[in-house]
Design a protein around this motif. Sequence first.
Motif, PDB file in Angstrom:
ATOM      1  N   GLN A   2      44.205  25.000  56.888  1.00  0.00           N
ATOM      2  CA  GLN A   2      44.757  26.254  55.718  1.00  0.00           C
ATOM      3  C   GLN A   2      43.833  27.072  56.589  1.00  0.00           C
ATOM      4  OE1 GLN A   2      43.036  26.755  52.022  1.00  0.00           O
ATOM      5  NE2 GLN A   2      44.448  28.311  51.380  1.00  0.00           N
ATOM      6  N   ILE A   3      44.428  28.234  57.309  1.00  0.00           N
ATOM      7  CA  ILE A   3      43.921  29.437  57.885  1.00  0.00           C
ATOM      8  C   ILE A   3      44.067  30.290  56.738  1.00  0.00           C
ATOM      9  CG2 ILE A   3      45.021  30.730  60.193  1.00  0.00           C
ATOM     10  CD1 ILE A   3      46.547  28.605  61.135  1.00  0.00           C
ATOM     11  N   GLU A   4      42.973  31.078  57.200  1.00  0.00           N
ATOM     12  CA  GLU A   4      43.042  32.201  56.090  1.00  0.00           C
ATOM     13  C   GLU A   4      42.975  33.440  57.043  1.00  0.00           C
ATOM     14  OE1 GLU A   4      39.445  34.671  53.526  1.00  0.00           O
ATOM     15  OE2 GLU A   4      39.198  32.404  54.302  1.00  0.00           O
ATOM     16  N   GLU A   5      44.036  34.259  56.557  1.00  0.00           N
ATOM     17  CA  GLU A   5      44.284  35.514  57.103  1.00  0.00           C
ATOM     18  C   GLU A   5      43.646  36.396  57.627  1.00  0.00           C
ATOM     19  OE1 GLU A   5      47.544  38.917  55.177  1.00  0.00           O
ATOM     20  OE2 GLU A   5      47.741  37.512  54.901  1.00  0.00           O
ATOM     21  N   LYS A   6      43.758  36.984  58.627  1.00  0.00           N
ATOM     22  CA  LYS A   6      42.449  37.792  58.965  1.00  0.00           C
ATOM     23  C   LYS A   6      42.396  39.547  58.243  1.00  0.00           C
ATOM     24  CE  LYS A   6      40.718  39.938  63.155  1.00  0.00           C
ATOM     25  NZ  LYS A   6      40.262  41.571  62.022  1.00  0.00           N
ATOM     26  N   ALA A   7      41.439  40.115  57.787  1.00  0.00           N
ATOM     27  CA  ALA A   7      41.271  41.087  57.325  1.00  0.00           C
ATOM     28  C   ALA A   7      42.405  42.010  58.098  1.00  0.00           C
ATOM     29  CB  ALA A   7      39.582  40.957  56.372  1.00  0.00           C
ATOM     30  N   PRO A   8      42.047  43.130  57.722  1.00  0.00           N
ATOM     31  CA  PRO A   8      43.268  44.321  58.493  1.00  0.00           C
ATOM     32  C   PRO A   8      41.792  45.272  58.769  1.00  0.00           C
ATOM     33  CG  PRO A   8      42.766  44.652  55.835  1.00  0.00           C
ATOM     34  CD  PRO A   8      43.028  43.505  55.953  1.00  0.00           C
ATOM     35  N   PHE A   9      40.920  44.837  58.536  1.00  0.00           N
ATOM     36  CA  PHE A   9      39.941  45.275  58.259  1.00  0.00           C
ATOM     37  C   PHE A   9      39.108  44.881  59.548  1.00  0.00           C
ATOM     38  CE2 PHE A   9      41.950  48.610  55.692  1.00  0.00           C
ATOM     39  CZ  PHE A   9      41.375  50.032  56.422  1.00  0.00           C
ATOM     40  N   ASP A  10      37.101  45.568  60.324  1.00  0.00           N
ATOM     41  CA  ASP A  10      36.891  45.176  60.462  1.00  0.00           C
ATOM     42  C   ASP A  10      35.490  44.616  59.965  1.00  0.00           C
ATOM     43  OD1 ASP A  10      37.916  44.791  62.943  1.00  0.00           O
ATOM     44  OD2 ASP A  10      36.493  46.337  64.436  1.00  0.00           O
ATOM     45  N   SER A  11      35.640  44.811  58.453  1.00  0.00           N
ATOM     46  CA  SER A  11      33.928  44.558  57.872  1.00  0.00           C
ATOM     47  C   SER A  11      34.491  45.391  56.833  1.00  0.00           C
ATOM     48  CB  SER A  11      32.964  45.603  58.075  1.00  0.00           C
ATOM     49  OG  SER A  11      32.851  46.981  57.837  1.00  0.00           O
ATOM     50  N   PRO A  12      34.263  44.707  55.291  1.00  0.00           N
ATOM     51  CA  PRO A  12      34.833  45.514  54.283  1.00  0.00           C
ATOM     52  C   PRO A  12      34.150  47.057  53.751  1.00  0.00           C
ATOM     53  CG  PRO A  12      33.708  43.027  54.352  1.00  0.00           C
ATOM     54  CD  PRO A  12      33.513  43.661  55.493  1.00  0.00           C
ATOM     55  N   PHE A  13      33.221  47.398  54.329  1.00  0.00           N
ATOM     56  CA  PHE A  13      32.802  48.705  54.417  1.00  0.00           C
ATOM     57  C   PHE A  13      33.760  49.902  54.864  1.00  0.00           C
ATOM     58  CE2 PHE A  13      31.350  51.746  56.115  1.00  0.00           C
ATOM     59  CZ  PHE A  13      29.992  52.856  55.531  1.00  0.00           C
ATOM     60  N   TRP A  15      37.060  49.009  55.275  1.00  0.00           N
ATOM     61  CA  TRP A  15      38.391  48.171  54.494  1.00  0.00           C
ATOM     62  C   TRP A  15      37.858  49.294  53.330  1.00  0.00           C
ATOM     63  CZ3 TRP A  15      39.916  43.189  52.919  1.00  0.00           C
ATOM     64  CH2 TRP A  15      40.766  42.827  52.687  1.00  0.00           C
ATOM     65  N   MET A  16      36.670  49.280  52.360  1.00  0.00           N
ATOM     66  CA  MET A  16      36.529  50.062  51.226  1.00  0.00           C
ATOM     67  C   MET A  16      37.336  51.384  51.595  1.00  0.00           C
ATOM     68  SD  MET A  16      34.959  49.713  48.250  1.00  0.00           S
ATOM     69  CE  MET A  16      33.876  48.406  49.064  1.00  0.00           C
ATOM     70  N   GLY A  17      36.727  51.842  52.637  1.00  0.00           N
ATOM     71  CA  GLY A  17      36.934  53.388  53.016  1.00  0.00           C
ATOM     72  C   GLY A  17      35.692  54.276  53.324  1.00  0.00           C
ATOM     73  N   GLY A  18      35.280  53.703  53.742  1.00  0.00           N
ATOM     74  CA  GLY A  18      32.940  54.274  54.482  1.00  0.00           C
ATOM     75  C   GLY A  18      32.569  54.667  53.256  1.00  0.00           C
ATOM     76  N   GLU A  19      31.774  55.248  53.320  1.00  0.00           N
ATOM     77  CA  GLU A  19      30.897  55.767  52.754  1.00  0.00           C
ATOM     78  C   GLU A  19      30.555  56.447  51.623  1.00  0.00           C
ATOM     79  OE1 GLU A  19      26.324  57.519  53.491  1.00  0.00           O
ATOM     80  OE2 GLU A  19      26.262  56.247  55.970  1.00  0.00           O
ATOM     81  N   SER A  20      31.207  57.504  51.567  1.00  0.00           N
ATOM     82  CA  SER A  20      31.866  58.341  50.335  1.00  0.00           C
ATOM     83  C   SER A  20      32.676  56.894  49.080  1.00  0.00           C
ATOM     84  CB  SER A  20      33.106  59.649  51.176  1.00  0.00           C
ATOM     85  OG  SER A  20      34.188  58.250  51.235  1.00  0.00           O
ATOM     86  N   ARG A  21      33.757  56.354  49.937  1.00  0.00           N
ATOM     87  CA  ARG A  21      33.884  55.013  48.959  1.00  0.00           C
ATOM     88  C   ARG A  21      33.090  54.382  48.655  1.00  0.00           C
ATOM     89  NH1 ARG A  21      39.514  54.436  48.524  1.00  0.00           N
ATOM     90  NH2 ARG A  21      38.837  53.389  46.911  1.00  0.00           N
ATOM     91  N   GLY A  66      28.842  45.297  55.002  1.00  0.00           N
ATOM     92  CA  GLY A  66      28.841  45.987  56.976  1.00  0.00           C
ATOM     93  C   GLY A  66      28.950  46.961  58.016  1.00  0.00           C
ATOM     94  N   GLY A  67      28.287  47.833  57.001  1.00  0.00           N
ATOM     95  CA  GLY A  67      27.997  49.445  57.001  1.00  0.00           C
ATOM     96  C   GLY A  67      26.360  49.857  57.305  1.00  0.00           C
ATOM     97  N   PRO A  68      26.172  51.371  57.170  1.00  0.00           N
ATOM     98  CA  PRO A  68      25.455  51.468  57.407  1.00  0.00           C
ATOM     99  C   PRO A  68      23.954  50.338  56.994  1.00  0.00           C
ATOM    100  CG  PRO A  68      26.163  53.446  57.945  1.00  0.00           C
ATOM    101  CD  PRO A  68      27.117  52.366  56.908  1.00  0.00           C
ATOM    102  N   MET A 105      35.028  48.701  40.035  1.00  0.00           N
ATOM    103  CA  MET A 105      36.506  48.285  41.554  1.00  0.00           C
ATOM    104  C   MET A 105      37.895  49.251  41.958  1.00  0.00           C
ATOM    105  SD  MET A 105      34.824  45.342  44.099  1.00  0.00           S
ATOM    106  CE  MET A 105      34.932  43.932  42.460  1.00  0.00           C
ATOM    107  N   GLN A 106      38.289  48.794  40.096  1.00  0.00           N
ATOM    108  CA  GLN A 106      39.629  48.626  39.832  1.00  0.00           C
ATOM    109  C   GLN A 106      39.690  50.673  39.564  1.00  0.00           C
ATOM    110  OE1 GLN A 106      39.653  46.639  35.967  1.00  0.00           O
ATOM    111  NE2 GLN A 106      41.391  45.641  36.972  1.00  0.00           N
ATOM    112  N   GLU A 107      38.511  51.144  39.223  1.00  0.00           N
ATOM    113  CA  GLU A 107      38.933  52.879  38.812  1.00  0.00           C
ATOM    114  C   GLU A 107      39.066  53.626  40.024  1.00  0.00           C
ATOM    115  OE1 GLU A 107      36.951  53.589  35.193  1.00  0.00           O
ATOM    116  OE2 GLU A 107      37.449  52.292  33.976  1.00  0.00           O
ATOM    117  N   THR A 108      37.539  53.287  40.936  1.00  0.00           N
ATOM    118  CA  THR A 108      37.669  53.588  42.189  1.00  0.00           C
ATOM    119  C   THR A 108      38.958  53.230  43.007  1.00  0.00           C
ATOM    120  OG1 THR A 108      35.838  51.893  43.050  1.00  0.00           O
ATOM    121  CG2 THR A 108      35.809  54.794  41.494  1.00  0.00           C
TER     122      THR A 108
END
Length: 134
Positions: A2-13, A15-21, A66-68, A105-108
């Motif tokens: 089974q091959i897992e699809e690569k995430a669309p970003f290098d890190s969940p950080f 993907w989340m949208g950075g510090e503000s998110r 995966g951020g600061p 997570m849903q609400e944000t």
Amino acid sequence: MQIEEKAPFDSPFEWMGGESRVKALAERFYDLMDLEPGYQALRAAHGSTLQDARDKLFWFLCGWLGGPAHYTERFGHPRLRMRHMPFSIGILERDQWLACMDQAMQETRVDPVLRERLNASFLKTADWMRNRGG
């Protein structure tokens, strides 16, 4: 195989949208804990004020995603289980924490695929944090 699809970003950080998110997520998590009766046991475990916990969760999540490395720069290794040992964490608290985080997570508007992946990771960590059976 089974091959897992690569995430669309290098890190969940990212993907989340950075510090503000991540900050918005941590803030909403503690707002919900304070407002929703369904999280009463979880809220009771946090003492009279939530500001310190808000800051620490934000700092921790930044690095964990995966951020600061704000948390480790301030306090060193998170040692989550050791740091939470003074608090009584059972199945009820674990489940309330998970439900509160999922709602936050849903609400944000965390991407649903990322949210599913994070929920799986949070479940493993939250269950490991339990220090009593019930």
